[in-house]
Design a protein around this motif. Sequence first.
Motif, short mmCIF file in Angstrom:
data_model
loop_
_atom_site.label_atom_id
_atom_site.label_comp_id
_atom_site.label_asym_id
_atom_site.label_seq_id
_atom_site.Cartn_x
_atom_site.Cartn_y
_atom_site.Cartn_z
N THR A 102 0.82 -1.23 0.00
CA THR A 102 0.00 0.00 0.00
C THR A 102 0.85 1.27 0.00
O THR A 102 0.31 2.37 -0.04
CB THR A 102 -0.94 0.02 1.22
N HIS A 103 2.18 1.13 0.07
CA HIS A 103 3.05 2.32 0.14
C HIS A 103 4.18 2.24 -0.88
O HIS A 103 5.32 2.58 -0.59
CB HIS A 103 3.64 2.46 1.55
N THR A 104 3.86 1.78 -2.08
CA THR A 104 4.86 1.78 -3.15
C THR A 104 4.57 2.92 -4.12
O THR A 104 3.43 3.38 -4.24
CB THR A 104 4.83 0.44 -3.92
N THR A 129 1.42 -0.37 -8.23
CA THR A 129 0.72 -0.91 -7.06
C THR A 129 0.35 -2.37 -7.31
O THR A 129 -0.17 -2.71 -8.38
CB THR A 129 -0.55 -0.11 -6.74
#
Length: 735
Positions: free
Chosen positions: A87-89, A93
């Motif tokens: 969820t934090h790339t 995604t």
Amino acid sequence: MKKTRLHRAITALGAALLTCVATHAASISDYPELESYVGGSAAAKAPKPMHFAADGLTYLMLNDAGTLITRYDTKSGKEVETVFDVTHTRETTLKSITSFEVSADGGKILVCVDKRPVYRRSFTAQYYVYELRSRLLKPLSTEHPRQQAPLFSPDGRMVAFVADNNIYIKKLDYGSEVAVTTDGAKDKIINGVPDWTYEEEFSTSSSMTWAPDNLTLCFLKSNESDVPKYHFQLYEGYDNPMKEYALYPGTFEYKYPVAGEPNSVVSLHSYDVETRKTKEISLPDRNIEYIPRIAYAFAPDRLMVTTLNRDQNRMELYCVNPRSTTAKSILVEQSEAWLPSATYESISYTADFFVVRSARSGYTHLYQYAYTGALQRTLTAGDYDVTDYYGYDPASGCHFYQSTSSGAINRRLSKVDAKGKVTDLNAPEGTGSITAASPVMNFYVQCLSSSTDVPTYTLIQANSGKAMRTLEDNADYARIWAASPRPEFFTFEAGGNTFHGYIIKPSGFSPAKRYPVIMSQYSGPDSQSVLNRWSVGAENYFAKAGYVVVCVDGRGTGGRGRAWATAVYRNLGHYETIDQIAAARYAASLPFVDPARIAIYGWSYGGYEAIMAASAADAPYAAAVAVAPVTDWRYYDTVYAERFMLTPGQNADGYRTSSTLQYVSRRKCPLLIMHGTADDNVHLFNTISYSSHCIEAGTWCDTFLFPNKNHSILGSKSRAVVYGKLLDYLATNMK
């Protein structure tokens, strides 16, 4: 019209299928709990893969959901940081990932999604490169949607991978992609990954290696143009059905050399990253047939190339300078029979020396060599076999290994220091192994189990031997399987030999009763079934269902030195059959066994031996069941068949006498053969040919097929049906 062999085979198969009509509507519901014994729930828990940092002080682990990669402190097991979160790339995604690999410098991670199997070990997938600092997630390739066998360069700035039989290098700093090879073509040229035979029989899925200075990529090229093509039909099926074959079957084709036929011609090449030039590296021995392994040994001018002749009784290890293409022979291993596969598959390299497992003394032991080819130390010695080598701890100077030093059925975990002192790390009884270790061997995961003790996994500090923490004790699992019938070990004498075996008695066993027996065996060369380790499977359920289960390792099997193993050389099925019949007669002598109700069963090589034993003139069996059996070694692949039998041209009599097809009219007991129609390993042709020969001899066997299933017959309720059908067949034929 003259009937061809194919016509006779099809007729035979149809006749065999007709004999499968049951006398009642049997199903796996007739065997309560069977699925739990042969499905995933029977397996004990193991720690998830641990990706250790170079210094071993931390490791990375993927969570169960495939959404987080977390760094942990090795000693304490405490969470240090989250290094990857779907969820934090940035830029790309993903919902989740399947697995990952880390660059040597720890700065990048290669994540994998959508794995699709090629053969047993190989697969293609979609790979993405993740940079820890920037959190950028990018496709490994935008030109090739699926990749195979990706490999980080040592500095983490490049990734070599295979797509459509060609090798490419992705230069991560520039986002550019370079073709290393362009001649890859289906059924002709394979670059960088092995062909079917190499993958299956040499246990490998990659044929590339980077130089330590990042300037050279070395690889194997396989020319399989002259290898005969094999094909089999595909059907709609019942598990992940292929709707396109609902009315007309499809076809699967690949190159598969049976005994005596041409292998792929394998050549060694180097690619210069700077000049983009490729060289072929010639090796001096013209008798080289196989190159099972290539690996750099901590220096750019030290490419280690392991070679074998076709008979697989001579290994030569070369040290190659890829830039000059000079090759120096530094070690030759020879044997009168086949060389153990560990000799050429498991050479371990350090910066200053390498370690080889050799059976030159009559038992497999560890030998330490300098890169000049000089023997530095004999690390282990004695009348026992080293069964695994785990690595070297430079801090303590210790080598870690597993052996049969406390008996053939046990596995002792030990270490030997620089002065030759051996320290045993687990109790004499049971099995100890190392399932994971840091690159510098300062921490490792130890697994201990026995036939009565479930596996426990403990993190060990190598230098001190101190247990840091328990990773998995399987306590809940132990409670679930506490009542499962367990094996008891025994030995017996026959024909001047001592045999090792185990027996599993039925639940509620009464010595006053007489029970039917299932003889379970594998019997293949260098294998071992009688081991003091934890397992839950079909044999335990057979006992729960009221059978006495007996398993005996005969001559040819492993763990007892070379003379025991190589007794079967050039003559498969002969001594194994004598020994299995001796085991059945021993079982029949037990006061709680009904000698009129003894069956023999096996899978793969065990299926072959089940048919051979059931076909012996003095066979004492009431029934036999063979799953995915080889029925004639001329039908099996070159590497495996010729390892033990040589080629049909070299050993015509051996192939003839080892064939089950010679004895179809001699078999007196009922025989059930089960086979997957998409078995790329032991082809269904084996069963069809056996059925054909039965019809020609005026006899028959029973056959049960699994559409689109491979050698393992997995998926849906397939495994439960295999064993349910087996039990139903024995119940019908051993009344």
